[in-house]
Scaffold this motif. Structure first.
Motif, PDB file in Angstrom:
ATOM      1  N   HIS A   1     -30.282 -11.288  12.536  1.00  0.00           N
ATOM      2  CA  HIS A   1     -29.770 -10.086  13.201  1.00  0.00           C
ATOM      3  C   HIS A   1     -28.539  -9.534  12.496  1.00  0.00           C
ATOM      4  O   HIS A   1     -28.332  -8.306  12.480  1.00  0.00           O
ATOM      5  N   HIS A   2     -27.727 -10.394  11.912  1.00  0.00           N
ATOM      6  CA  HIS A   2     -26.573  -9.863  11.184  1.00  0.00           C
ATOM      7  C   HIS A   2     -27.010  -9.089   9.944  1.00  0.00           C
ATOM      8  O   HIS A   2     -26.330  -8.142   9.535  1.00  0.00           O
ATOM      9  N   SER A   3     -28.131  -9.460   9.364  1.00  0.00           N
ATOM     10  CA  SER A   3     -28.682  -8.641   8.286  1.00  0.00           C
ATOM     11  C   SER A   3     -29.030  -7.252   8.807  1.00  0.00           C
ATOM     12  O   SER A   3     -28.759  -6.235   8.155  1.00  0.00           O
ATOM     13  N   GLN A   4     -29.610  -7.199   9.990  1.00  0.00           N
ATOM     14  CA  GLN A   4     -29.950  -5.910  10.594  1.00  0.00           C
ATOM     15  C   GLN A   4     -28.703  -5.121  10.987  1.00  0.00           C
ATOM     16  O   GLN A   4     -28.657  -3.898  10.863  1.00  0.00           O
TER      17      GLN A   4
ATOM     18  N   ASN B   1     -26.118  -0.269   2.999  1.00  0.00           N
ATOM     19  CA  ASN B   1     -26.665  -1.164   1.974  1.00  0.00           C
ATOM     20  C   ASN B   1     -25.562  -2.114   1.520  1.00  0.00           C
ATOM     21  O   ASN B   1     -24.440  -1.676   1.257  1.00  0.00           O
ATOM     22  N   LEU B   2     -25.881  -3.388   1.447  1.00  0.00           N
ATOM     23  CA  LEU B   2     -24.877  -4.391   1.113  1.00  0.00           C
ATOM     24  C   LEU B   2     -24.746  -4.552  -0.398  1.00  0.00           C
ATOM     25  O   LEU B   2     -25.732  -4.827  -1.091  1.00  0.00           O
ATOM     26  N   ARG B   3     -23.539  -4.383  -0.898  1.00  0.00           N
ATOM     27  CA  ARG B   3     -23.301  -4.610  -2.327  1.00  0.00           C
ATOM     28  C   ARG B   3     -23.535  -6.082  -2.659  1.00  0.00           C
ATOM     29  O   ARG B   3     -23.344  -6.959  -1.822  1.00  0.00           O
ATOM     30  N   SER B   4     -23.927  -6.337  -3.910  1.00  0.00           N
ATOM     31  CA  SER B   4     -24.226  -7.714  -4.323  1.00  0.00           C
ATOM     32  C   SER B   4     -23.226  -8.227  -5.350  1.00  0.00           C
ATOM     33  O   SER B   4     -23.560  -9.076  -6.174  1.00  0.00           O
TER      34      SER B   4
ATOM     35  N   PHE C   1     -29.269 -13.719  -0.547  1.00  0.00           N
ATOM     36  CA  PHE C   1     -30.255 -14.762  -0.838  1.00  0.00           C
ATOM     37  C   PHE C   1     -30.871 -15.288   0.449  1.00  0.00           C
ATOM     38  O   PHE C   1     -32.104 -15.390   0.561  1.00  0.00           O
ATOM     39  N   LEU C   2     -30.036 -15.607   1.437  1.00  0.00           N
ATOM     40  CA  LEU C   2     -30.543 -16.144   2.705  1.00  0.00           C
ATOM     41  C   LEU C   2     -31.426 -15.142   3.430  1.00  0.00           C
ATOM     42  O   LEU C   2     -32.331 -15.538   4.178  1.00  0.00           O
ATOM     43  N   THR C   3     -31.170 -13.863   3.225  1.00  0.00           N
ATOM     44  CA  THR C   3     -31.896 -12.816   3.957  1.00  0.00           C
ATOM     45  C   THR C   3     -32.830 -12.001   3.058  1.00  0.00           C
ATOM     46  O   THR C   3     -33.215 -10.887   3.399  1.00  0.00           O
ATOM     47  N   HIS C   4     -33.170 -12.566   1.924  1.00  0.00           N
ATOM     48  CA  HIS C   4     -34.226 -12.019   1.057  1.00  0.00           C
ATOM     49  C   HIS C   4     -33.978 -10.573   0.633  1.00  0.00           C
ATOM     50  O   HIS C   4     -34.900  -9.759   0.555  1.00  0.00           O
ATOM     51  N   ASN C   5     -32.707 -10.253   0.383  1.00  0.00           N
ATOM     52  CA  ASN C   5     -32.329  -8.945  -0.165  1.00  0.00           C
ATOM     53  C   ASN C   5     -32.630  -7.771   0.754  1.00  0.00           C
ATOM     54  O   ASN C   5     -32.650  -6.624   0.302  1.00  0.00           O
ATOM     55  N   ASP C   6     -32.860  -8.027   2.025  1.00  0.00           N
ATOM     56  CA  ASP C   6     -33.288  -6.928   2.888  1.00  0.00           C
ATOM     57  C   ASP C   6     -32.235  -5.825   2.991  1.00  0.00           C
ATOM     58  O   ASP C   6     -32.575  -4.638   3.032  1.00  0.00           O
TER      59      ASP C   6
ATOM     60  N   ARG D   1     -38.331  -3.735  -0.984  1.00  0.00           N
ATOM     61  CA  ARG D   1     -37.379  -4.832  -0.768  1.00  0.00           C
ATOM     62  C   ARG D   1     -37.470  -5.943  -1.816  1.00  0.00           C
ATOM     63  O   ARG D   1     -36.430  -6.406  -2.301  1.00  0.00           O
ATOM     64  N   PRO D   2     -38.657  -6.409  -2.200  1.00  0.00           N
ATOM     65  CA  PRO D   2     -38.693  -7.503  -3.178  1.00  0.00           C
ATOM     66  C   PRO D   2     -38.382  -7.071  -4.612  1.00  0.00           C
ATOM     67  O   PRO D   2     -38.336  -7.908  -5.505  1.00  0.00           O
ATOM     68  N   PHE D   3     -38.162  -5.763  -4.823  1.00  0.00           N
ATOM     69  CA  PHE D   3     -38.001  -5.258  -6.193  1.00  0.00           C
ATOM     70  C   PHE D   3     -36.728  -4.428  -6.332  1.00  0.00           C
ATOM     71  O   PHE D   3     -36.780  -3.207  -6.488  1.00  0.00           O
ATOM     72  N   PRO D   4     -35.554  -5.079  -6.250  1.00  0.00           N
ATOM     73  CA  PRO D   4     -34.304  -4.312  -6.374  1.00  0.00           C
ATOM     74  C   PRO D   4     -34.194  -3.614  -7.719  1.00  0.00           C
ATOM     75  O   PRO D   4     -34.664  -4.117  -8.738  1.00  0.00           O
TER      76      PRO D   4
END
Length: 297
Positions: free
Chosen positions: A203-206, A228-231, A241-246, A262-265
């Motif tokens: 949920h924190h990813s959301q 969008n979260l910077r990396s 990593f824990l949230t699969h780049n969502d 999503r799987p292809f940044p």
């Protein structure tokens, strides 16, 4: 641009993740029996990694992004493994895309608009500390009563889901007991821990993406405010990593919904007005939620 071959190469994940999750549930009680601190670590990784994976794969099958899998069947599998009623998310996720960043978004605001500040704070506290499990539980009550959904909601389907949850968790616990001779109490505590940690992190990813965003404007404008979260930082890298780049390029899912990005940044260009945040900035979002006030754009 993302090719069909690249998408098809994602197929293995849809079968591996549920098997890995069930295996994790069988092993975790033994880890908990050995030491609760080790179980907490395991609940974060691989636990939360697998939990959020199932959540995102459920989302992907809702959108039917990968043509080489039985999307409808796998969607139901993921929902049930996450102890969710498949019919609820099936109905409200489309509402999320249509009413994004408004009180009408039943996926994120199952109560609708909460006008009393104290009640908003209580609701936000429950979201922050219980996670998606809290919203799922609320939706089980509000969706059947909602005028938009009640004619499609079926109580018998909810009863079947409950039966499947009981059988699935009992069988996983029984397997753990037979293999590792763990006590029922260890199994219950390990499962509560696993689902709670996964629920909170998912949920924190959301919330990074949509949390506390209520705004005016047309559909395109509201979509563009998706965060969008910077990396760049180490904490951001671990979280992604824990949230699969969502949350890395999540605005793409709302502006070009038909593309499985999503799987292809970095494969699809971001909008010119894309909103980027860090986890440090996300703390301001949480602060606003805890104070019951809207977030700044």
């Amino acid at each position: 641009m993302i090719t069909k071959t690249q998408i098809i190469h994602q197929t293995w994940k849809f079968y591996f993740a549920p098997i890995a999750w069930v295996a994790f549930l069988i092993v975790l009680p033994a880890i908990y029996r050995a030491h609760w601190a080790l179980a907490v670590i395991a609940a974060v990784f691989p636990g939360a990694f697998l939990f959020t994976w199932l959540g995102f794969l459920m989302h992907e099958t809702w959108h039917k992004y990968v043509p080489t899998i039985p999307n409808k069947t796998m969607y139901n599998v993921y929902a049930l493994l996450l102890v969710s009623d498949p019919q609820v998310y099936k109905m409200v996720h489309g509402h999320h895309h249509t009413h994004i960043h408004t009180w009408s978004d039943m996926e994120f605001h199952p109560y609708g608009e909460i006008k009393t500040r104290l009640l908003r704070i209580v609701n936000n506290l429950l979201e922050i500390f219980i996670g998606i499990a809290y919203l799922v539980a609320v939706s089980l009550v509000t969706v059947p009563r909602n005028a938009h959904f009640r004619d499609r909601y079926r109580i018998w389907k909810a009863a079947v889901s409950f039966f499947v949850w009981v059988v699935y968790l009992f069988c996983a616990g029984l397997a753990s007991s037979l293999l590792f001779e763990v006590r029922p109490g260890d199994i219950v505590m390990a499962y509560v821990l696993a689902f709670w940690v996964g629920s909170v992190i998912l949920h924190h990813s959301q919330l990074v993406e949509h949390g506390n965003l209520i705004m005016e404007g047309d559909w395109k404008e509201r979509n563009l405010w998706t965060r969008n979260l910077r990396s760049n930082g180490i904490l951001e890298k671990i979280f992604l990593f824990l949230t699969h780049n969502d949350s890395r390029e999540h605005v793409l899912h709302h502006t070009v919904t038909g593309i499985y990005s999503r799987p292809f940044p970095r494969e699809v260009p971001m909008p010119d007005k894309a909103v980027y945040v860090t986890l440090h900035k996300y703390r301001d979002v949480l602060k606003d939620m805890l104070l019951g006030r809207p977030s700044q754009r």
